[in-house]
Design an enzyme around this catalytic site. Structure first.
Site, PDB file in Angstrom:
ATOM      1  N   LYS A 239       0.777  -1.210  -0.008  1.00  0.00           N
ATOM      2  CA  LYS A 239      -0.004   0.107  -0.117  1.00  0.00           C
ATOM      3  C   LYS A 239       1.018   1.141   0.000  1.00  0.00           C
ATOM      4  O   LYS A 239       0.715   2.286  -0.847  1.00  0.00           O
ATOM      5  CB  LYS A 239      -0.838  -0.012   1.070  1.00  0.00           C
ATOM      6  CG  LYS A 239      -2.136  -1.178   1.134  1.00  0.00           C
ATOM      7  CD  LYS A 239      -2.769  -1.105   2.600  1.00  0.00           C
ATOM      8  CE  LYS A 239      -3.780  -2.310   2.593  1.00  0.00           C
ATOM      9  NZ  LYS A 239      -4.243  -2.623   3.774  1.00  0.00           N
TER      10      LYS A 239
ATOM     11  N   GLN B 243      -4.384  -1.254   9.729  1.00  0.00           N
ATOM     12  CA  GLN B 243      -4.714  -2.715   9.229  1.00  0.00           C
ATOM     13  C   GLN B 243      -5.272  -3.744  10.368  1.00  0.00           C
ATOM     14  O   GLN B 243      -4.948  -3.745  11.411  1.00  0.00           O
ATOM     15  CB  GLN B 243      -3.168  -3.194   8.963  1.00  0.00           C
ATOM     16  CG  GLN B 243      -3.161  -4.517   8.028  1.00  0.00           C
ATOM     17  CD  GLN B 243      -3.696  -4.428   6.838  1.00  0.00           C
ATOM     18  OE1 GLN B 243      -3.582  -3.411   6.074  1.00  0.00           O
ATOM     19  NE2 GLN B 243      -4.112  -5.636   6.328  1.00  0.00           N
TER      20      GLN B 243
ATOM     21  N   ASP C 266     -11.303   3.042   4.359  1.00  0.00           N
ATOM     22  CA  ASP C 266     -11.921   1.580   4.573  1.00  0.00           C
ATOM     23  C   ASP C 266     -13.232   1.358   4.587  1.00  0.00           C
ATOM     24  O   ASP C 266     -13.956   0.275   4.221  1.00  0.00           O
ATOM     25  CB  ASP C 266     -11.358   0.843   5.749  1.00  0.00           C
ATOM     26  CG  ASP C 266     -10.002   0.068   5.690  1.00  0.00           C
ATOM     27  OD1 ASP C 266      -9.719  -0.627   4.506  1.00  0.00           O
ATOM     28  OD2 ASP C 266      -9.268   0.054   6.655  1.00  0.00           O
TER      29      ASP C 266
HETATM   30  N1  GUN Z   1      -7.232  -6.650   6.461  1.00  0.00           N
HETATM   31  C1  GUN Z   1      -7.401  -7.327   5.395  1.00  0.00           C
HETATM   32  N2  GUN Z   1      -8.270  -6.623   4.590  1.00  0.00           N
HETATM   33  C2  GUN Z   1      -8.375  -5.375   4.985  1.00  0.00           C
HETATM   34  C3  GUN Z   1      -8.667  -4.234   4.528  1.00  0.00           C
HETATM   35  O1  GUN Z   1      -9.410  -4.263   3.557  1.00  0.00           O
HETATM   36  N3  GUN Z   1      -8.630  -3.011   5.549  1.00  0.00           N
HETATM   37  C4  GUN Z   1      -7.998  -3.170   6.595  1.00  0.00           C
HETATM   38  N4  GUN Z   1      -7.829  -2.073   7.453  1.00  0.00           N
HETATM   39  N5  GUN Z   1      -7.429  -4.311   6.987  1.00  0.00           N
HETATM   40  C5  GUN Z   1      -7.834  -5.304   6.394  1.00  0.00           C
END
Ligand code: GUN
Length: 300
Positions: free
Chosen positions: A54, A98, A121
């Site tokens: 990311k 995350q 998110d």
């Molecule tokens: N862990 C797995 N997928 C995601 C996501 O789309 N966002 C976040 N914040 N954590 C994750």
């Protein structure tokens, strides 16, 4: 193999190019650089890989990336204080914590501490409620990426039978809301669903998001159906040598691609689209925060 392969990697590259164009405009016309803060608590190896990826792509499209890596034993108070600081930081337009978080941290509390306007998110209660009621919101990145690939392949999804396997807050539930919004007839299947194979056999669209390697075999798939595989599972691959592993989805790609009309591969399907949508959401959040017209060509 008869199925068309839906190339998420190539699609995501086009989305990132569009994001980069908007970022360049924000910089040139308004002297604003969108910023995305990613918070990682602990050392989960898969999460570390995602966060690194990311950060790299955020910088590649011209945005600022702020990474906050915290020890696994970080207290809830310290994490909430960091989120507050990011909420108040004008240079930060998107915040992502995350998941999963270490067990001692209350995920709901942490997610809902994020300013909804910066919740790229789309996990906080107000964004979930807006999505469920069809209001403008931040849409969770993985389901959004899946929807974009489905729209791109089908044009209209109206009237199609969609089965979402998995009822997580991150994928299953928002995916179902999005498909309903596009006028699909939606079933959410899960571990307690009776006669799952027959439920899946009725689907024109199957979205598999359970996290179980190759759980969905080809003989569950209706001929010509579109299969979106959200799973990313690492399994042993002794055929590649001792100690080797490989990534597989929740769908048995070999048998499913014989019957499906179209299918996403793993890797190279949903994964890259998730990150592209995160970047798109950050540009949207940045535009809204600055009272600018938000781009309408990023997540169509
Ligand atoms: N862990 C797995 N997928 C995601 C996501 O789309 N966002 C976040 N914040 N954590 C994750």
């Amino acid at each position: 193999m008869s199925a068309k392969i839906i190339d998420g990697k190539a699609f995501a590259a086009t989305v990132r190019e569009r994001v980069a164009v908007h970022v360049a405009r924000l910089k040139a016309d308004h002297s604003i650089t969108p910023g995305l803060a990613v918070v990682l608590v602990g050392e989960d190896p898969a999460s570390q890989v995602y966060v690194r990826s990311k950060g790299k792509m955020t910088v590649e499209v011209g945005m600022n990336s702020y990474e906050h890596k915290l020890d696994a034993d970080t207290s809830e108070a310290d994490l909430l204080a960091l989120i507050q600081q990011l909420n108040n930081d004008e240079d930060v337009h998107g915040i992502l914590v995350q998941l999963p978080l270490p067990n001692h941290l209350n995920e709901d509390l942490v997610i809902n501490a994020i300013d909804p306007a910066k919740d790229v998110d789309g996990f906080c209660l107000s964004n979930v409620g807006k999505l469920a009621t069809g209001q403008k919101s931040m849409v969770p990145c993985t389901p959004l990426g899946c929807l974009m690939m489905l729209r791109d392949h089908h044009g209209s999804l109206s009237g199609l039978n969609a089965v979402v396997i998995g009822r997580s807050n991150i994928v299953g539930k928002p995916m179902a809301a999005l498909l309903l919004g596009d006028s699909c007839t939606v079933t959410i299947a899960h571990s307690r669903t009776k006669d799952l194979p027959d439920v899946v056999r009725g689907a024109d669209i199957v979205v598999a998001a359970v996290g179980r390697p190759e759980m969905v075999p080809g003989d569950w798939i209706k001929k010509g159906a579109t299969v979106i595989d959200v799973g990313i599972n690492r399994i042993d691959a002794p055929e590649r040598g001792e100690g080797k592993t490989r990534l597989v989805g929740d769908v048995d790609f070999g048998s499913a691609s014989e019957v499906a009309g179209a299918i996403t591969p793993v890797p190279g399907g949903v994964g890259p689209m998730t990150i592209a949508c995160l970047l798109a959401n950050t540009v949207t959040a940045c535009s809204r925060a600055n009272g600018l017209i938000e781009p309408d060509d990023l997540t169509v």
